[in-house]
Design an enzyme around this catalytic site. Structure first.
Site, PDB file in Angstrom:
ATOM      1  CB  CYS A 108      -7.914  -9.262   9.608  1.00 48.33           C
ATOM      2  SG  CYS A 108      -7.839  -7.495   9.351  1.00 48.33           S
ATOM      3  CG  HIS A 242      -5.785 -11.327   6.434  1.00 49.62           C
ATOM      4  ND1 HIS A 242      -6.826 -10.753   5.734  1.00 49.62           N
ATOM      5  CD2 HIS A 242      -5.245 -10.321   7.186  1.00 49.62           C
ATOM      6  CE1 HIS A 242      -6.907  -9.472   6.044  1.00 49.62           C
ATOM      7  NE2 HIS A 242      -5.953  -9.186   6.909  1.00 49.62           N
ATOM      8  CG  ASN A 272      -6.303  -6.031   4.821  1.00 49.97           C
ATOM      9  OD1 ASN A 272      -7.334  -6.656   5.053  1.00 49.97           O
ATOM     10  ND2 ASN A 272      -5.340  -5.891   5.712  1.00 49.97           N
TER      11      ASN A 272
HETATM   12  O1  UT7 Z   1      -4.963  -6.913   8.346  1.00 50.66           O
HETATM   13  C1  UT7 Z   1      -3.808  -6.671   9.081  1.00 50.66           C
HETATM   14  C2  UT7 Z   1      -3.534  -5.234   9.074  1.00 50.66           C
HETATM   15  N1  UT7 Z   1      -2.337  -4.630   8.724  1.00 50.66           N
HETATM   16  C3  UT7 Z   1      -1.240  -5.138   8.104  1.00 50.66           C
HETATM   17  O2  UT7 Z   1      -1.118  -6.272   7.760  1.00 50.66           O
HETATM   18  C4  UT7 Z   1      -0.140  -4.164   7.861  1.00 50.66           C
HETATM   19  C5  UT7 Z   1       1.237  -4.778   7.950  1.00 50.66           C
HETATM   20  N2  UT7 Z   1       2.243  -3.820   7.540  1.00 50.66           N
HETATM   21  C6  UT7 Z   1       2.441  -3.475   6.256  1.00 50.66           C
HETATM   22  O3  UT7 Z   1       1.773  -3.961   5.358  1.00 50.66           O
HETATM   23  C7  UT7 Z   1       3.573  -2.518   5.944  1.00 50.66           C
HETATM   24  O4  UT7 Z   1       4.274  -2.226   7.135  1.00 50.66           O
HETATM   25  C8  UT7 Z   1       3.069  -1.168   5.296  1.00 50.66           C
HETATM   26  C9  UT7 Z   1       2.594  -1.419   3.876  1.00 50.66           C
HETATM   27  C10 UT7 Z   1       1.952  -0.562   6.106  1.00 50.66           C
HETATM   28  C11 UT7 Z   1       4.224  -0.174   5.222  1.00 50.66           C
HETATM   29  O5  UT7 Z   1       5.294  -0.742   4.486  1.00 50.66           O
HETATM   30  P1  UT7 Z   1       6.780  -0.731   5.073  1.00 50.66           P
HETATM   31  O6  UT7 Z   1       7.626  -1.368   4.069  1.00 50.66           O
HETATM   32  O7  UT7 Z   1       6.736  -1.322   6.453  1.00 50.66           O
HETATM   33  O8  UT7 Z   1       7.092   0.803   5.095  1.00 50.66           O
HETATM   34  P2  UT7 Z   1       7.510   1.739   6.319  1.00 50.66           P
HETATM   35  O9  UT7 Z   1       6.328   2.063   7.172  1.00 50.66           O
HETATM   36  O10 UT7 Z   1       8.721   1.150   6.968  1.00 50.66           O
HETATM   37  O11 UT7 Z   1       7.938   3.052   5.570  1.00 50.66           O
HETATM   38  C12 UT7 Z   1       9.057   3.067   4.646  1.00 50.66           C
HETATM   39  C13 UT7 Z   1       9.102   4.430   3.980  1.00 50.66           C
HETATM   40  C14 UT7 Z   1       9.026   5.595   4.964  1.00 50.66           C
HETATM   41  O12 UT7 Z   1       9.806   6.638   4.444  1.00 50.66           O
HETATM   42  P3  UT7 Z   1      11.324   6.873   4.958  1.00 50.66           P
HETATM   43  O13 UT7 Z   1      11.210   7.087   6.439  1.00 50.66           O
HETATM   44  O14 UT7 Z   1      12.080   5.624   4.599  1.00 50.66           O
HETATM   45  O15 UT7 Z   1      11.760   8.084   4.187  1.00 50.66           O
HETATM   46  C15 UT7 Z   1       7.576   5.999   4.929  1.00 50.66           C
HETATM   47  O16 UT7 Z   1       7.382   7.350   5.293  1.00 50.66           O
HETATM   48  O17 UT7 Z   1       7.969   4.597   3.106  1.00 50.66           O
HETATM   49  C16 UT7 Z   1       7.224   5.779   3.480  1.00 50.66           C
HETATM   50  N3  UT7 Z   1       5.818   5.494   3.262  1.00 50.66           N
HETATM   51  C17 UT7 Z   1       5.183   5.705   2.101  1.00 50.66           C
HETATM   52  N4  UT7 Z   1       5.595   6.211   0.933  1.00 50.66           N
HETATM   53  C18 UT7 Z   1       4.699   6.284  -0.061  1.00 50.66           C
HETATM   54  C19 UT7 Z   1       4.941   4.943   4.156  1.00 50.66           C
HETATM   55  N5  UT7 Z   1       3.743   4.791   3.574  1.00 50.66           N
HETATM   56  C20 UT7 Z   1       3.861   5.268   2.312  1.00 50.66           C
HETATM   57  C21 UT7 Z   1       2.971   5.368   1.231  1.00 50.66           C
HETATM   58  N6  UT7 Z   1       3.428   5.883   0.055  1.00 50.66           N
HETATM   59  N7  UT7 Z   1       1.685   4.957   1.312  1.00 50.66           N
END
Ligand code: UT7
Length: 317
Positions: A108, A242, A272
């Site tokens: 990216c 970004h 993204n």
């Molecule tokens: O270009 C660069 C590439 N990537 C990035 O910049 C990604 C950077 N990271 C992020 O944007 C975030 O970490 C994400 C959007 C990917 C995830 O958000 P988060 O706030 O870090 O969520 P998490 O992975 O900590 O998950 C929190 C909860 C979990 O459930 P529990 O364990 O609290 O019950 C996940 O299972 O949210 C759940 N979850 C979802 N729920 C609904 C994870 N993904 C999803 C989803 N829909 N898509």
């Protein structure tokens, strides 16, 4: 070096969070709150080469140059259908160019790395006019049975035409080998000799780790690039970040203690789009008349590697 024309192109198909929730275990509320994304554009009837061509031709038109006046083409792309020839070769004829080019893959952060390369070429006297095209189709390597990456990534292309001269003030690049936080492992052809053949797999991401690294590295990179340019955060007119996650942008903004209006976003509409996200945002800002001569633009991007990059430029027209 200065930017003298910009262009962008997006797929015609808009996919909302509710569309995704119809086949994935997710919701509009979760995606909006955690990422800021409301909808994204995904390739359906067009190809990535169509988008790249459209963005490049728009940038050329805005610059007042013809394709055959370019001295070099740099394409930034993570993966596309053709491993070889490079995307720059495929596009050369379509845009009426005659010059050579190369493709880069700095995830990216490709756009800022391409700016660094173009600036170096111009300073070495190897080129006067360079076209950068960032064209990405991450929808083709996400796992569509999983909600982790398919809700985030989207397709698009952005292009800029550059000319030798003043404007580009500083660039700072960083890299830490940390493959496991974000990778796409492609399946290669089978040979009769390879033992223990490994299959490929769609994009794997450890989101929280990427989030943390993105916030700290992006803040650091911006501070270094600004210091190298002899500027303070408050001198910046716009931070073109970004478009990976609205909360990442908000965290960097808070750490820099800068006002919200300096951090424009379009992640709500486009998700993204990897290395295309900054040139698409820049093109939209210009089209909306928001950027003026003398404005200071600071750009920051990060991605798989882990790589990150920031640069500072003054707008020249
Ligand atoms: O270009 C660069 C590439 N990537 C990035 O910049 C990604 C950077 N990271 C992020 O944007 C975030 O970490 C994400 C959007 C990917 C995830 O958000 P988060 O706030 O870090 O969520 P998490 O992975 O900590 O998950 C929190 C909860 C979990 O459930 P529990 O364990 O609290 O019950 C996940 O299972 O949210 C759940 N979850 C979802 N729920 C609904 C994870 N993904 C999803 C989803 N829909 N898509």
């Amino acid at each position: 070096m200065k930017i003298i024309g910009t262009g962008s192109a997006l797929p015609s198909l808009a996919v909302t969070n509710n569309d995704l929730a119809s086949f994935l275990d997710t919701s509009d509320e979760w995606i909006t709150e955690r990422t800021g994304i409301k909808e994204r554009r995904l390739l359906s009837t067009e190809t990535l080469y169509d988008l790249a061509e459209e963005a490049a031709l728009k940038a050329l038109k805005a610059s007042g140059l013809r394709g055959d006046q370019l001295d070099f083409i740099i394409c930034s792309n993570v993966a596309n259908r053709f491993i070889t020839p490079g995307m720059n070769c495929i596009l050369q004829e379509k845009i009426g160019a005659k010059c050579a080019g190369l493709d880069i893959n700095v995830a990216c952060a490709g756009f800022i790395n391409a700016l660094m390369l173009a600036d170096s070429m111009m300073q070495a006297g190897r080129a006067q006019h360079i076209l950068i095209i960032c064209a990405e189709e991450p929808s083709k390597y996400c796992n569509w049975d999983e909600r982790d990456t398919s809700i985030l990534f989207a397709d698009g292309a952005g292009a800029v035409v550059l000319a030798a001269g003043d404007g580009f003030k500083s660039v700072h690049l960083s890299m830490t080998s940390n493959k496991d936080v974000l990778y796409y492992e492609r399946c290669m052809e089978k040979t009769p000799f390879e033992k223990n053949r490994k299959e490929g797999q769609p994009l794997v991401m450890r989101g929280r780790e990427v989030f943390r690294m993105a916030v700290s590295q992006s803040t650091k990179d911006l501070k270094v690039a600004l210091a190298e340019a002899g500027l303070k955060p408050s001198d910046v007119t716009y931070y073109l970040m970004h478009q990976a996650n609205k909360r990442i942008i908000e965290s960097v903004r808070t750490l820099l203690d800068e006002p919200e209006e300096k951090f424009p976003t379009n992640i709500e509409k486009y998700g993204n789009t990897s290395s295309a996200s900054i040139p698409i945002l820049l093109d939209e800002m210009l089209a909306a008349g928001k950027i003026h001569k003398g404005d200071i633009l600071a750009m920051s991007a990060f991605g798989a590697g882990f790589v990150s990059a920031a640069c500072v430029m003054q707008w020249m027209y």
